[in-house]
Write a protein that holds these residues in place. Structure first.
Motif, PDB file in Angstrom:
ATOM      1  N   THR A 122       1.260  -1.030  -0.086  1.00 39.61           N
ATOM      2  CA  THR A 122      -0.217  -0.352   0.166  1.00 39.61           C
ATOM      3  C   THR A 122       0.920   1.116  -0.031  1.00 39.61           C
ATOM      4  O   THR A 122       0.533   2.126  -0.985  1.00 39.61           O
ATOM      5  CB  THR A 122      -0.799   0.021   1.292  1.00 39.61           C
ATOM      6  N   ASN A 169       1.900   1.671  -3.431  1.00 38.17           N
ATOM      7  CA  ASN A 169       1.522   2.669  -4.183  1.00 38.17           C
ATOM      8  C   ASN A 169       0.873   3.686  -4.072  1.00 38.17           C
ATOM      9  O   ASN A 169       1.499   5.067  -5.514  1.00 38.17           O
ATOM     10  CB  ASN A 169      -0.642   1.926  -4.332  1.00 38.17           C
ATOM     11  N   LYS A 208      -5.445   8.736   1.113  1.00 36.25           N
ATOM     12  CA  LYS A 208      -5.433   9.882   0.309  1.00 36.25           C
ATOM     13  C   LYS A 208      -4.683  11.009   0.818  1.00 36.25           C
ATOM     14  O   LYS A 208      -4.057  11.289   0.297  1.00 36.25           O
ATOM     15  CB  LYS A 208      -6.844  10.161   0.183  1.00 36.25           C
ATOM     16  N   THR A 247     -11.999  -2.223   3.099  1.00 38.28           N
ATOM     17  CA  THR A 247     -11.946  -0.594   2.440  1.00 38.28           C
ATOM     18  C   THR A 247     -13.295   0.054   1.366  1.00 38.28           C
ATOM     19  O   THR A 247     -13.666   1.302   2.053  1.00 38.28           O
ATOM     20  CB  THR A 247     -10.558  -0.203   1.840  1.00 38.28           C
ATOM     21  N   LYS A 291     -13.209   9.811  -8.000  1.00 35.18           N
ATOM     22  CA  LYS A 291     -13.925   9.944  -7.469  1.00 35.18           C
ATOM     23  C   LYS A 291     -13.687   9.042  -6.276  1.00 35.18           C
ATOM     24  O   LYS A 291     -13.257   9.829  -5.042  1.00 35.18           O
ATOM     25  CB  LYS A 291     -15.712   9.873  -7.406  1.00 35.18           C
ATOM     26  N   CYS A 292     -13.403   7.928  -6.090  1.00 36.92           N
ATOM     27  CA  CYS A 292     -13.360   7.075  -4.862  1.00 36.92           C
ATOM     28  C   CYS A 292     -11.609   6.512  -5.063  1.00 36.92           C
ATOM     29  O   CYS A 292     -10.896   7.037  -4.745  1.00 36.92           O
ATOM     30  CB  CYS A 292     -13.737   6.063  -4.832  1.00 36.92           C
ATOM     31  N   GLU A 293     -12.330   5.284  -5.920  1.00 38.40           N
ATOM     32  CA  GLU A 293     -10.011   4.536  -5.500  1.00 38.40           C
ATOM     33  C   GLU A 293      -9.697   4.135  -5.010  1.00 38.40           C
ATOM     34  O   GLU A 293      -8.574   3.706  -4.943  1.00 38.40           O
ATOM     35  CB  GLU A 293      -9.729   5.655  -6.856  1.00 38.40           C
ATOM     36  N   LEU A 294     -10.703   4.346  -3.660  1.00 42.51           N
ATOM     37  CA  LEU A 294      -9.831   3.783  -2.378  1.00 42.51           C
ATOM     38  C   LEU A 294      -9.130   2.433  -2.850  1.00 42.51           C
ATOM     39  O   LEU A 294      -7.657   1.972  -1.851  1.00 42.51           O
ATOM     40  CB  LEU A 294     -10.608   3.798  -1.209  1.00 42.51           C
ATOM     41  N   VAL A 351      -7.757   0.680  -5.088  1.00 46.91           N
ATOM     42  CA  VAL A 351      -6.992   0.769  -5.737  1.00 46.91           C
ATOM     43  C   VAL A 351      -5.919   0.864  -5.284  1.00 46.91           C
ATOM     44  O   VAL A 351      -4.693   0.619  -5.312  1.00 46.91           O
ATOM     45  CB  VAL A 351      -7.008   1.559  -7.005  1.00 46.91           C
ATOM     46  N   LEU A 352      -5.703   1.804  -4.595  1.00 50.58           N
ATOM     47  CA  LEU A 352      -4.694   2.519  -4.018  1.00 50.58           C
ATOM     48  C   LEU A 352      -4.147   1.889  -2.654  1.00 50.58           C
ATOM     49  O   LEU A 352      -2.948   1.205  -2.048  1.00 50.58           O
ATOM     50  CB  LEU A 352      -5.271   3.686  -3.040  1.00 50.58           C
ATOM     51  N   VAL A 353      -5.763   0.846  -2.125  1.00 54.03           N
ATOM     52  CA  VAL A 353      -5.459   0.168  -0.966  1.00 54.03           C
ATOM     53  C   VAL A 353      -5.120  -1.301  -0.937  1.00 54.03           C
ATOM     54  O   VAL A 353      -3.721  -1.650  -0.779  1.00 54.03           O
ATOM     55  CB  VAL A 353      -6.274  -0.247  -0.003  1.00 54.03           C
ATOM     56  N   ILE A 413      -5.457  -4.851  -7.942  1.00 56.78           N
ATOM     57  CA  ILE A 413      -6.905  -4.221  -8.998  1.00 56.78           C
ATOM     58  C   ILE A 413      -6.821  -2.739  -9.444  1.00 56.78           C
ATOM     59  O   ILE A 413      -6.474  -2.453  -8.936  1.00 56.78           O
ATOM     60  CB  ILE A 413      -7.940  -3.665  -7.449  1.00 56.78           C
ATOM     61  N   SER A 414      -7.440  -3.179 -10.972  1.00 60.19           N
ATOM     62  CA  SER A 414      -7.549  -1.869 -11.645  1.00 60.19           C
ATOM     63  C   SER A 414      -8.723  -2.272 -12.826  1.00 60.19           C
ATOM     64  O   SER A 414      -9.844  -2.761 -12.300  1.00 60.19           O
ATOM     65  CB  SER A 414      -5.798  -2.158 -13.027  1.00 60.19           C
TER      66      SER A 414
END
Ligand SMILES: Cc1ncc(C[n+]2csc(CCOP(=O)(O)OP(=O)(O)O)c2C)c(N)n1
Ligand code: SF4
Ligand code: SF4
Ligand code: SF4
Lengths: 267, 77
Positions: free
Chosen positions: A24, A27, A176, B19, B59-62, B64-66, B72-73
């Motif tokens: 993470t 990323n 974020k 998440t 808008k969100c994409e949490l 993908v980042l987590v 995840i893509s």
């Protein structure tokens, strides 16, 4: 540049355990790096030893995997030899706070232009879960079977006191805010320090009644307190951190002149 | 635009399940060829980025980042 372009796909899937927070953290870093439009051919990634030290080997750019605790010393050398390069350091809590403690405080003191990213998982992940200088009081590790009887370091507060230009701390849950802060750290002149409190389910979680990555992740979320709020509470925020709470946010933003400018190797 | 999980990368940690604010993911019940329980994508139409057009701001994409394993893509991007 898209954010997956920085990954070395030939080495995927990576070696980190299921649910390890280092992925993470990567990323968020790659996203911040791509959005800052920095040139990966003009950046060097330096790391010490530990699980966190493996990050640069998954980045499509030049990197240096140095000895345990010494990435800041090597990185400082690179920056002075070629001040045009952007130098980013990846390190762990053991690497930075224990064996490399002196390089850390003196790097902050000199305000040398580096972006230092520390994955703080409260334990020595790679070598079998020994106690670290950041393990919260009372928590269990392979070398503290009766609970940790030492008070931990607060790495971010150390960096603030030692003189870093920018200091911020988030957990892997705050993706974020973390990405935003890394972006700031990357363009900030002088020493910028980003501490990422991260889950190590394999070594830390399972010794502290959290057998899955998910439980440690939720524990991080539950225990985070905003830095700004913590300062208005009755308790001393350092005491909060000792007991396993995590104060998050931006700790300091200064504009002291960077070391390379002070000594005149960079205009 | 919807999210997809690459089952060659996923290690079944279920962080995406925890998440996602609208519960698009559900814990898997069958092991993949690598022995991990890859989550299932359910009620994808609740995703805040569902129907987002190509190039539009996310808008969100949490998730993908987590996702620690970059599994995840976005499909068709
Ligand atoms: C000089 C030296 N002493 C000890 C070691 C053994 N060693 C390797 S990694 C490590 C601890 C790493 O812990 P940390 O920096 O927290 O990284 P993590 O694995 O948790 O990401 C130690 C003690 C070493 N490689 N070199
Ligand atoms: S031992 Fe801990 S820090 Fe190392 S890869 Fe596994 S979970 Fe991550
Ligand atoms: S977060 Fe990623 S690796 Fe973990 S279960 Fe979800 S898709 Fe798989
Ligand atoms: S983008 Fe947000 S809403 Fe959509 S699946 Fe991922 S976490 Fe859920």
């Amino acid at each position: 540049m898209k954010f997956f372009d920085l990954y070395r796909k030939d080495r995927w899937p990576h070696m980190f355990c299921p649910g390890c927070g280092i992925g993470t953290a990567m990323n968020c870093f790659f996203r911040a790096f791509a959005e800052s439009r920095l040139n990966q051919d003009k950046t060097v990634f330096v790391s010490g030893i530990g699980c966190s030290g493996r990050i640069p080997s998954y980045i499509l750019a030049d990197s240096l995997h140095t000895t345990h605790g010494r990435p800041i010393a090597f990185a400082g050398g690179i920056k002075l030899a070629n001040p045009e390069l952007k130098v980013v350091v990846f390190t762990g809590d053991g690497d930075l706070g224990a064996i490399g403690g002196n390089h850390f405080i003196n790097g902050c003191r000199r305000n040398i232009d580096l972006t230092v990213i520390c994955i703080n998982n409260y334990i020595y992940g790679m070598t079998g879960g020994q106690v670290s200088t950041t393990t919260p009081f009372g928590y269990y590790t392979s070398t503290t079977p009766y609970g940790n009887k030492e008070y931990p370091f607060d790495l971010s507060e150390v960096a603030v006191a030692a003189g870093a230009n920018y200091v911020t701390r988030w957990t892997t849950y705050h993706v974020k805010s973390l990405t935003k802060s890394i972006k700031k750290a990357l363009v900030k002149d002088g020493f910028s320090f980003v501490e990422i409190v991260s889950q190590c389910p394999t070594q830390f979680g399972r010794r502290n009644d959290m057998i899955s990555a998910r439980q440690v992740f939720e524990w991080l979320k539950k225990n985070s307190v905003l830095h700004k709020k913590a300062h208005t509470l009755v308790e001393d925020h350092l005491d909060l951190n000792l007991m396993g709470k995590i104060t998050v946010g931006e700790f300091v933003e200064r504009n002291r002149e960077a070391y390379t400018k002070v000594i005149g190797v960079r205009k | 635009m919807v999210t997809v999980i690459n089952s060659d990368y996923c290690k079944g940690c279920n962080l995406c399940v925890v998440t996602c604010p609208v519960k698009v993911y559900k814990e898997g019940d069958k092991p993949s060829s690598r022995g991990y329980f890859v989550p299932k994508i359910v009620n994808v139409e609740k995703c805040m980025d569902y129907k987002r057009k190509k190039g539009e701001k996310k808008k969100c994409e949490l998730c993908v980042l987590v996702c620690p394993d970059q599994a995840i893509s976005w499909s068709n991007e």
